[in-house]
Design a protein around this motif. Structure first.
Motif, PDB file in Angstrom:
ATOM      1  N   ALA A 138      49.415  65.986 -25.085  1.00 35.67           N
ATOM      2  CA  ALA A 138      49.723  66.068 -23.653  1.00 35.67           C
ATOM      3  C   ALA A 138      49.630  64.704 -22.995  1.00 35.67           C
ATOM      4  CB  ALA A 138      48.769  67.053 -22.972  1.00 35.67           C
ATOM      5  N   GLN A 139      48.635  63.909 -23.380  1.00 34.46           N
ATOM      6  CA  GLN A 139      48.490  62.565 -22.802  1.00 34.46           C
ATOM      7  C   GLN A 139      49.615  61.644 -23.257  1.00 34.46           C
ATOM      8  OE1 GLN A 139      44.519  61.925 -24.242  1.00 34.46           O
ATOM      9  NE2 GLN A 139      43.583  62.442 -22.278  1.00 34.46           N
ATOM     10  N   GLN A 140      50.071  61.825 -24.491  1.00 33.02           N
ATOM     11  CA  GLN A 140      51.223  61.043 -24.956  1.00 33.02           C
ATOM     12  C   GLN A 140      52.452  61.353 -24.109  1.00 33.02           C
ATOM     13  OE1 GLN A 140      51.918  61.112 -29.274  1.00 33.02           O
ATOM     14  NE2 GLN A 140      49.759  61.623 -29.564  1.00 33.02           N
ATOM     15  N   ARG A 141      52.655  62.623 -23.815  1.00 34.63           N
ATOM     16  CA  ARG A 141      53.800  63.001 -22.970  1.00 34.63           C
ATOM     17  C   ARG A 141      53.660  62.390 -21.578  1.00 34.63           C
ATOM     18  NH1 ARG A 141      53.469  68.259 -25.578  1.00 34.63           N
ATOM     19  NH2 ARG A 141      52.180  69.012 -23.858  1.00 34.63           N
ATOM     20  N   THR A 142      52.433  62.341 -21.065  1.00 40.98           N
ATOM     21  CA  THR A 142      52.204  61.754 -19.741  1.00 40.98           C
ATOM     22  C   THR A 142      52.566  60.274 -19.733  1.00 40.98           C
ATOM     23  OG1 THR A 142      50.437  63.322 -19.207  1.00 40.98           O
ATOM     24  CG2 THR A 142      50.463  61.246 -17.990  1.00 40.98           C
ATOM     25  N   VAL A 143      52.093  59.536 -20.738  1.00 43.73           N
ATOM     26  CA  VAL A 143      52.391  58.102 -20.807  1.00 43.73           C
ATOM     27  C   VAL A 143      53.886  57.872 -20.977  1.00 43.73           C
ATOM     28  CG1 VAL A 143      52.102  56.023 -22.216  1.00 43.73           C
ATOM     29  CG2 VAL A 143      50.112  57.419 -21.630  1.00 43.73           C
ATOM     30  N   GLU A 144      54.531  58.657 -21.842  1.00 40.40           N
ATOM     31  CA  GLU A 144      55.976  58.494 -22.057  1.00 40.40           C
ATOM     32  C   GLU A 144      56.751  58.814 -20.785  1.00 40.40           C
ATOM     33  OE1 GLU A 144      56.629  60.987 -25.414  1.00 40.40           O
ATOM     34  OE2 GLU A 144      55.584  59.635 -26.804  1.00 40.40           O
ATOM     35  N   THR A 145      56.304  59.833 -20.032  1.00 41.39           N
ATOM     36  CA  THR A 145      56.956  60.165 -18.764  1.00 41.39           C
ATOM     37  C   THR A 145      56.792  59.038 -17.751  1.00 41.39           C
ATOM     38  OG1 THR A 145      56.607  62.540 -19.090  1.00 41.39           O
ATOM     39  CG2 THR A 145      56.982  61.797 -16.828  1.00 41.39           C
ATOM     40  N   LEU A 146      55.599  58.451 -17.688  1.00 42.61           N
ATOM     41  CA  LEU A 146      55.349  57.347 -16.754  1.00 42.61           C
ATOM     42  C   LEU A 146      56.155  56.105 -17.140  1.00 42.61           C
ATOM     43  CD1 LEU A 146      51.493  57.769 -16.289  1.00 42.61           C
ATOM     44  CD2 LEU A 146      53.254  58.176 -14.555  1.00 42.61           C
ATOM     45  N   LEU A 147      56.244  55.827 -18.450  1.00 40.81           N
ATOM     46  CA  LEU A 147      57.044  54.687 -18.895  1.00 40.81           C
ATOM     47  C   LEU A 147      58.523  54.898 -18.570  1.00 40.81           C
ATOM     48  CD1 LEU A 147      55.361  53.895 -22.339  1.00 40.81           C
ATOM     49  CD2 LEU A 147      55.413  52.385 -20.338  1.00 40.81           C
TER      50      LEU A 147
ATOM     51  N   ARG B  32      56.361  50.804  -8.810  1.00 45.70           N
ATOM     52  CA  ARG B  32      55.995  50.323 -10.146  1.00 45.70           C
ATOM     53  C   ARG B  32      54.475  50.163 -10.248  1.00 45.70           C
ATOM     54  NH1 ARG B  32      60.020  46.455  -9.183  1.00 45.70           N
ATOM     55  NH2 ARG B  32      58.470  44.800  -9.322  1.00 45.70           N
ATOM     56  N   ASN B  33      53.874  49.609  -9.204  1.00 38.72           N
ATOM     57  CA  ASN B  33      52.419  49.429  -9.219  1.00 38.72           C
ATOM     58  C   ASN B  33      51.709  50.776  -9.328  1.00 38.72           C
ATOM     59  OD1 ASN B  33      52.839  46.720  -8.937  1.00 38.72           O
ATOM     60  ND2 ASN B  33      52.283  46.622  -6.778  1.00 38.72           N
ATOM     61  N   CYS B  34      52.191  51.765  -8.600  1.00 32.26           N
ATOM     62  CA  CYS B  34      51.575  53.103  -8.644  1.00 32.26           C
ATOM     63  C   CYS B  34      51.674  53.707 -10.038  1.00 32.26           C
ATOM     64  CB  CYS B  34      52.237  54.026  -7.624  1.00 32.26           C
ATOM     65  SG  CYS B  34      51.891  53.603  -5.901  1.00 32.26           S
ATOM     66  N   LEU B  35      52.847  53.558 -10.667  1.00 28.26           N
ATOM     67  CA  LEU B  35      53.032  54.089 -12.014  1.00 28.26           C
ATOM     68  C   LEU B  35      52.124  53.369 -13.009  1.00 28.26           C
ATOM     69  CD1 LEU B  35      56.923  54.393 -11.959  1.00 28.26           C
ATOM     70  CD2 LEU B  35      55.308  56.309 -12.037  1.00 28.26           C
ATOM     71  N   PHE B  36      52.047  52.047 -12.879  1.00 23.19           N
ATOM     72  CA  PHE B  36      51.192  51.279 -13.784  1.00 23.19           C
ATOM     73  C   PHE B  36      49.728  51.669 -13.614  1.00 23.19           C
ATOM     74  CE2 PHE B  36      48.553  47.740 -15.032  1.00 23.19           C
ATOM     75  CZ  PHE B  36      49.099  47.376 -16.248  1.00 23.19           C
ATOM     76  N   LEU B  37      49.295  51.814 -12.369  1.00 28.15           N
ATOM     77  CA  LEU B  37      47.900  52.174 -12.127  1.00 28.15           C
ATOM     78  C   LEU B  37      47.567  53.558 -12.682  1.00 28.15           C
ATOM     79  CD1 LEU B  37      47.365  50.728  -8.538  1.00 28.15           C
ATOM     80  CD2 LEU B  37      46.384  49.897 -10.684  1.00 28.15           C
ATOM     81  N   GLN B  38      48.527  54.486 -12.665  1.00 25.02           N
ATOM     82  CA  GLN B  38      48.291  55.798 -13.272  1.00 25.02           C
ATOM     83  C   GLN B  38      48.049  55.657 -14.776  1.00 25.02           C
ATOM     84  OE1 GLN B  38      50.751  59.271 -12.021  1.00 25.02           O
ATOM     85  NE2 GLN B  38      51.767  57.813 -10.677  1.00 25.02           N
ATOM     86  N   MET B  39      48.845  54.797 -15.427  1.00 29.66           N
ATOM     87  CA  MET B  39      48.654  54.581 -16.857  1.00 29.66           C
ATOM     88  C   MET B  39      47.327  53.881 -17.129  1.00 29.66           C
ATOM     89  SD  MET B  39      52.491  53.669 -18.269  1.00 29.66           S
ATOM     90  CE  MET B  39      53.073  52.660 -16.904  1.00 29.66           C
ATOM     91  N   ARG B  40      46.987  52.925 -16.292  1.00 28.58           N
ATOM     92  CA  ARG B  40      45.730  52.211 -16.476  1.00 28.58           C
ATOM     93  C   ARG B  40      44.531  53.133 -16.279  1.00 28.58           C
ATOM     94  NH1 ARG B  40      43.330  48.495 -12.129  1.00 28.58           N
ATOM     95  NH2 ARG B  40      42.414  50.527 -11.746  1.00 28.58           N
ATOM     96  N   ASP B  41      44.610  54.035 -15.299  1.00 30.99           N
ATOM     97  CA  ASP B  41      43.506  54.956 -15.051  1.00 30.99           C
ATOM     98  C   ASP B  41      43.340  55.946 -16.205  1.00 30.99           C
ATOM     99  OD1 ASP B  41      43.028  53.703 -12.676  1.00 30.99           O
ATOM    100  OD2 ASP B  41      44.031  55.212 -11.436  1.00 30.99           O
ATOM    101  N   LEU B  42      44.457  56.411 -16.784  1.00 31.68           N
ATOM    102  CA  LEU B  42      44.383  57.302 -17.939  1.00 31.68           C
ATOM    103  C   LEU B  42      43.688  56.583 -19.103  1.00 31.68           C
ATOM    104  CD1 LEU B  42      47.194  59.600 -19.287  1.00 31.68           C
ATOM    105  CD2 LEU B  42      45.841  58.220 -20.838  1.00 31.68           C
TER     106      LEU B  42
END
Length: 276
Positions: free
Chosen positions: A110-119, A137-147
């Motif tokens: 599920a987390q892989q799908r989340t990262v792929e969706t954000l990318l 872009r910053n918001c998307l990056f911060l979501q990946m960084r927080d995960l």
């Protein structure tokens, strides 16, 4: 500057050269197996592994002979991250933030799908004709960084080799009048042994590492346009403005003012420098 906020696919079929990185680098493993050496600390890589390297690190990638690594990479300029929510490192604890847990962590399906969706969303924003602001872009990056940060807290930190400890000690004290003798005394080594340990990480000696650490300090403050170049040099730890200019020009092939102007232009900034 063209590499910033762009998603790249990178394939490693054997062993990469050393990369000395001053920016924030997101790495997602799509396929293959291997490992990454970050400041000579080894991390296992396989599909679904996810890592974020913060500023000031040296890394090298190695793939397994029959399973080349297929990676997605996203580089974010560290000065922009400083403005978002980071502060320039000023202590050993700050510099070691990225090694308090495993830098590379395995993700659930599920987390892989989340990262792929954000990318994918990040790439769509880059491709959009309305892409005139880095806010999304910053918001998307911060979501990946927080995960990544949440997963990192669940993992155990790897054993830190001596060369890594020396490397971070120099970084943490690079704002000061640091000498190789002081570093040698801190670790009960000879000065020759200090240089030998540092060569394991980057192939350079104490002066190389200290100068690069100070450049990284200056780089982290580059978007603070109210700071003059002379003040920037002093706060970064350089003994003089002239030495800052010389070392900066050798590294970036331009003056600090020219680099700041280009960085602001690339990121869409419009603030004026204190030197103007």
């Amino acid at each position: 500057f063209s590499r910033f906020t762009q998603i790249f696919h990178y394939t490693v079929s054997s062993e990469s050269p050393f990369f000395w990185e001053d920016d924030c680098l997101l790495v997602y493993v799509r396929s293959g197996k291997g490992r990454i050496l970050v400041n000579q600390t080894a991390y296992h890589l396989e599909p679904g592994y996810f890592g974020i390297l913060h500023s000031y690190h040296v890394f090298r990638l190695e793939s397994s002979p029959r399973t080349p690594l297929d990676l997605q990479l996203l580089a974010y300029p560290y000065p922009e991250m400083v403005l978002m929510d980071f502060t320039p490192p000023s202590s050993a604890a700050d510099f070691r933030i990225s090694v308090t847990g495993s830098v590379f962590v395995p993700l659930s399906t599920a987390q892989q799908r989340t990262v792929e969706t954000l990318l994918n969303a990040f790439q769509e924003e880059l491709d959009s004709p309305d892409n005139i602001t880095p806010l999304l872009r910053n918001c998307l990056f911060l979501q990946m960084r927080d995960l990544h940060h949440r997963k990192q807290k669940e993992s155990a930190a790897p054993i830190s080799p001596l060369c890594n400890d020396i490397f971070f000690y120099i970084a943490a004290h690079s704002f000061e009048n640091l000498t190789i003798r002081r570093v040698a005394d801190e670790f009960s080594l000879s000065t020759a042994a200090v240089n030998q340990e540092l060569r394991l990480i980057c192939g350079g000696n104490f002066s190389t590492v200290l100068n690069h650490a100070r450049l990284s300090n200056a780089y982290s403050m580059m978007l603070r346009s109210n700071i003059s170049v002379s003040a920037l040099a002093k706060q970064a730890g350089f003994p003089s403005e002239s030495s800052f200019y010389r070392i900066f020009h050798e590294a970036y092939r331009m003056t600090p003012q020219q680099y700041r102007t280009q960085l602001l232009r690339y990121l869409g900034g419009s603030s004026r420098s204190a030197d103007e």
